[in-house]
Design a protein around this motif. Sequence first.
Motif, PDB file in Angstrom:
ATOM      1  N   SER A  49       0.305   0.931   7.645  1.00 47.31           N
ATOM      2  CA  SER A  49       1.261   1.630   6.783  1.00 47.31           C
ATOM      3  C   SER A  49       1.227   3.133   6.993  1.00 47.31           C
ATOM      4  O   SER A  49       2.276   3.791   7.008  1.00 47.31           O
ATOM      5  CB  SER A  49       0.977   1.292   5.316  1.00 47.31           C
ATOM      6  N   ILE A  61      -0.806   3.877  -2.790  1.00 46.18           N
ATOM      7  CA  ILE A  61      -1.799   4.887  -2.411  1.00 46.18           C
ATOM      8  C   ILE A  61      -1.236   6.095  -1.675  1.00 46.18           C
ATOM      9  O   ILE A  61      -1.981   7.015  -1.380  1.00 46.18           O
ATOM     10  CB  ILE A  61      -2.924   4.270  -1.556  1.00 46.18           C
ATOM     11  N   ASP A  65      -8.753   3.675  -2.873  1.00 40.58           N
ATOM     12  CA  ASP A  65      -7.986   2.500  -3.276  1.00 40.58           C
ATOM     13  C   ASP A  65      -7.994   1.401  -2.226  1.00 40.58           C
ATOM     14  O   ASP A  65      -7.177   0.475  -2.279  1.00 40.58           O
ATOM     15  CB  ASP A  65      -6.527   2.899  -3.558  1.00 40.58           C
ATOM     16  N   SER A 108       0.819  -1.213   0.000  1.00 40.95           N
ATOM     17  CA  SER A 108       0.000   0.000   0.000  1.00 40.95           C
ATOM     18  C   SER A 108       0.855   1.266   0.000  1.00 40.95           C
ATOM     19  O   SER A 108       0.442   2.298  -0.523  1.00 40.95           O
ATOM     20  CB  SER A 108      -0.940   0.002   1.215  1.00 40.95           C
ATOM     21  N   SER A 138      -4.246  -3.097   7.083  1.00 33.32           N
ATOM     22  CA  SER A 138      -2.970  -2.857   6.403  1.00 33.32           C
ATOM     23  C   SER A 138      -2.772  -1.378   6.096  1.00 33.32           C
ATOM     24  O   SER A 138      -1.664  -0.849   6.215  1.00 33.32           O
ATOM     25  CB  SER A 138      -2.893  -3.680   5.119  1.00 33.32           C
ATOM     26  N   VAL A 139      -3.844  -0.692   5.710  1.00 30.74           N
ATOM     27  CA  VAL A 139      -3.747   0.744   5.439  1.00 30.74           C
ATOM     28  C   VAL A 139      -3.462   1.507   6.724  1.00 30.74           C
ATOM     29  O   VAL A 139      -2.646   2.448   6.744  1.00 30.74           O
ATOM     30  CB  VAL A 139      -5.039   1.252   4.773  1.00 30.74           C
ATOM     31  N   HIS A 168      -7.835  -2.618  -2.891  1.00 32.67           N
ATOM     32  CA  HIS A 168      -6.637  -3.397  -3.167  1.00 32.67           C
ATOM     33  C   HIS A 168      -6.065  -4.056  -1.907  1.00 32.67           C
ATOM     34  O   HIS A 168      -5.265  -4.980  -2.000  1.00 32.67           O
ATOM     35  CB  HIS A 168      -5.540  -2.507  -3.767  1.00 32.67           C
ATOM     36  N   PHE A 169      -6.444  -3.533  -0.745  1.00 32.96           N
ATOM     37  CA  PHE A 169      -5.767  -3.941   0.482  1.00 32.96           C
ATOM     38  C   PHE A 169      -6.800  -4.308   1.553  1.00 32.96           C
ATOM     39  O   PHE A 169      -7.818  -4.883   1.248  1.00 32.96           O
ATOM     40  CB  PHE A 169      -4.851  -2.801   0.954  1.00 32.96           C
TER      41      PHE A 169
END
Length: 820
Positions: free
Chosen positions: A339, A75, A327, A71, A335-336, A330-331
């Motif tokens: 990160s 992103i 986005d 990510s 996880s976002v 995608h994840f």
Amino acid sequence: MADPVEKNNTDGEKEETEFTDAEHTLKDRKASWAKLRRVDSLNLEAGIVSNVPSHAAQIGIKSTLFLAFQSIGIIYGDIGTSPLYVFSSTFPNGIKDNEDILGVLSLIIYTILLSPVLKYMFVVLNANDNGDGGTFALYSKICRYAKISLIPNQQAEDRELSNYRLDIPSNQLRRAQKIKEKLENSHVAKIVLLFITILGVSLVIGDGILTPCISVLSAVSGIKRSADSLNQNAIVGISVAILIVLFSVQRFGTDKVGYSFAPIICLWFTFISGIGLYNLFKYDVSVLRAFNPKYIIDYFKRNGKEAWISLGGVVLSMTGTEAMFADLGHFSVRSVQISFMGVVCPAILCAYSGQAAYLTKFPTHVYETFYDSIPDPLYWPTFVIAVCASIIASQAMISGAFAIISQSLRLGCFPTVKVVHTSAKYEGQVYIPEINYMIMIACVIVTVTFRTTTQIGNAYGIAVVGAEAITTVMVTIIMLIIWKTSIWKIALFFVVLGTMEATYLSAVLYKFTQGGYLPLAISFFVTIIMGLWHYVHKKRYMFELQNKVSSESIRDLALNPNITRVPGIGFLYSELVQGIPPIFPHFISNIPSIHSVLVFVSIKYIPISKVAMAERFLFRQVEPREYRMFRCVVRYGYKDDMEGHKEFEHLLVEHLKEFIRHENYILEAGPTEQVTSQQLDAGRLMQSGQLVKDVKTRKPTSSVVHTEESFGQTDNLSGSSGSIRLAASGNGSNHSRNRMITGPIQGVDEEIQFIQKAMDQGVVYLLGETEVATEQNSSVFKQIAVNYVYDFLRRNFRQGGKTMSIPRSKLLRVGMLYEI
């Protein structure tokens, strides 16, 4: 359901569970059985799909960390490159007082903490639609809980089955029901909600145009530090060349270079955080006092209107925040969060703090703060990484614009364009050739016209703040009617963030004449196109719904001796799910022949992200049976990939064979036998690819039992309902019915062989070229909008046959005029 269902357990492994008791399925359906009797069964089931495993499913820590790493590269390029231009955009006329540096740094810090951290990390990301984010995902989520879509997308049992849960009576529940009823009963509210959704999408598209311009131009401008001979014209020329190359490689897809994205952006965050810490400790570590919000108050007291105007530059520190949500598909949410909180947020805070410390010693360097603050040995490596990072940031927003337009196509809000899915690994990675070149031309024009990051920044801020403000409004609606959050939490969320975004929006609108008009012009243009297209799309749908062909007309056409049967299979396409479209008799009047097998195909886009293949195709048979005419609804989520024509033909025919096979699993009963609701429901739930197993002694037979349905006249077509067709009369759990036995057409094996033979003889796609025109007494404005603007869009964008990649040799078109 009787079919084995695969689900993910906590270890990520697939576990197979078999439901053999139909009564288990019926527990939540009895209360709404009366509704089912009053609507067309195919229309009902076309809107119901099982919950598909999504990104929200639990994944292991190792997979989460890997997604978090990916990510970073996909992103965060936009928000990560903001330190390139924030201070120069905030102080376009220079720094008058060093204390202003602390005030602006404090504004940047709390803007990041309130918007990306508080709003998105802890609230908005949780408003995802089955793991997918973005404006249309929010709208689709709301549409599933309330009947607010202008085109009917919610059938009688959607609320009970698709989103069923037991709500305990409470003040929040009563409040949610009242708000939901008001939204559903107000046509104005439905239009307003659709309008702000389209506006939000338009602003994100504008963001996709402006991000490449400002990111690439700001990165390339750094070369002037070591190449004084290069003037602004050369900088603009280099930027335009990079933009053209960037858009030229879009057709290869981000997946081809995806593995290089994360390392480059990670290296970028390492550079900016390291340089920031270096400047912080070398020049003035005391700038960390800016974490005290008192400096914001002092800044406004000291500068008044000038401080308010400078907010147009500060707001650029949260550019790309919306991309974290858009986005998300995608994840995963976790996880976002990892990160951003673990890498991105600390890195950009270090970068801004370091730049502020540098400016306290060199306030005249504000116009090129980022590059001037880089230590000499790190200049060229940082410059190269900066250019790469800006390109990646542009890539992410361009791909986001493609994904949003792809979603709007599925909801009937954009003219038909070709959507190419560029990756088998990453969902949602699409490429749209027409839009790609339109955005490229727009980017080149903007870069050549505005020339500097300060001018583009004035336009950029409106797109950023506008999109975030719309997200705030829609998430507030979700908190009210879906989450049923306590009112004080909703008020705190809306008031704090709404006030901040309204203040920023007023500041960027102040620079309307200095470039701020650009995103508004882009948004106005895109909104007009999307709104007009959706309006006519709805009118076309309602025209077909009101003029659908009755069952008597179908029987008359089928029994007409002047109509011949020709070998092969015909797929007649229609957007209508609830019956036979009026284009069919128009076909027959022009070409008096019917294929040996005729399938009325309706493509239905469900307001969820994906539909499992086992639930993709739903069939009914049109009477009389011996003419082998079928209705088929093919259901897609707004992120599903439409198959090529060969694969589509194969899948549809195979599911049709299976439907015919399941038709021969009949429920044997006498003329006066009582049919329980469990038995009735077992037949109603049958879909293609699903086998009823609750009656284990049942065997295939060539005899077919069928009766007239009494499920209401919404469809005007009698037909089979999955594996059996029953007459339901009266209320309660028991329904008495009579059966009418007809002689078998052929055995099941012979019928399947007949279908396969027709398949081998060829498939023909029958598409109606429906033109739309206004009635004679329509207003001048409506005539211009429909007869000229819409007609221009329809003629200059792709038609249905091109979108589905249908070969011309298999395509037959017949024109028809709809007056609305």
